[in-house]
Design a protein around this motif. Structure first.
Motif, PDB file in Angstrom:
ATOM      1  N   ARG A   3       0.877  -1.177   0.000  1.00  8.59           N
ATOM      2  CA  ARG A   3       0.000   0.000   0.000  1.00  8.59           C
ATOM      3  C   ARG A   3       0.911   1.223   0.000  1.00  8.59           C
ATOM      4  NH1 ARG A   3      -5.506   0.162  -0.405  1.00  8.59           N
ATOM      5  NH2 ARG A   3      -4.821   2.269  -0.079  1.00  8.59           N
ATOM      6  N   ILE A   5       1.727   5.268   0.527  1.00  5.08           N
ATOM      7  CA  ILE A   5       1.379   6.484   1.242  1.00  5.08           C
ATOM      8  C   ILE A   5       2.276   7.578   0.687  1.00  5.08           C
ATOM      9  CG2 ILE A   5       1.332   7.659   3.465  1.00  5.08           C
ATOM     10  CD1 ILE A   5       0.792   4.940   4.735  1.00  5.08           C
ATOM     11  N   TYR A  33       3.818  -1.426   3.492  1.00  9.05           N
ATOM     12  CA  TYR A  33       3.560  -0.034   3.129  1.00  9.05           C
ATOM     13  C   TYR A  33       4.775   0.565   2.448  1.00  9.05           C
ATOM     14  CZ  TYR A  33      -0.672  -0.083   5.918  1.00  9.05           C
ATOM     15  OH  TYR A  33      -1.919  -0.375   6.413  1.00  9.05           O
ATOM     16  N   THR A  70      -2.856   6.353  -0.154  1.00 11.18           N
ATOM     17  CA  THR A  70      -3.252   7.310   0.871  1.00 11.18           C
ATOM     18  C   THR A  70      -2.434   8.564   0.644  1.00 11.18           C
ATOM     19  OG1 THR A  70      -3.835   5.617   2.478  1.00 11.18           O
ATOM     20  CG2 THR A  70      -3.216   7.772   3.366  1.00 11.18           C
ATOM     21  N   ALA A  94      -7.296   7.097   0.780  1.00 14.21           N
ATOM     22  CA  ALA A  94      -7.654   7.843   1.994  1.00 14.21           C
ATOM     23  C   ALA A  94      -6.919   9.174   1.972  1.00 14.21           C
ATOM     24  CB  ALA A  94      -7.278   7.056   3.246  1.00 14.21           C
TER      25      ALA A  94
END
Length: 98
Positions: A3, A5, A33, A70, A94
């Motif tokens: 994921r 960020i 992440y 995100t 997000a």
């Protein structure tokens, strides 16, 4: 897959100002992440607009490991994250606005 960020710096002429926050998030989040603080376009001969920054961020996301990262934005970066999410809600996982 990791994921992503993306930590968006202030300015827009303040590249590196989000590096400390990105560095603090990496160990806090752990494996799985990918945390990055990409540099935004600086001033130069081309007139900078919010639309230009949104397009740059869209290109960065398209080239990254996560199609819906995100976005963590601080100061100007928060405004950019919000403007990007308004223009491309399907491309944001997000939002964190600081």
């Amino acid at each position: 897959d990791a994921r992503a960020i993306l930590v968006l710096h202030g300015g827009p002429g303040a590249p590196g100002s989000a590096d400390g926050l990105a560095a603090a998030l990496r160990p806090a989040l752990g494996l799985g992440y990918h945390v990055e603080a990409p540099a935004q376009r600086g001033s130069g001969p081309e007139r900078l607009t919010v639309a230009r920054h949104i397009a740059d961020l869209a290109e960065r996301i398209a080239a990254g490991p996560d199609p819906r990262p995100t976005l963590v934005g601080r100061s100007w970066g928060a405004m950019l994250a919000l403007a990007f999410a308004a223009a491309h809600p399907e491309r944001v996982g997000a939002l964190v606005l600081v």
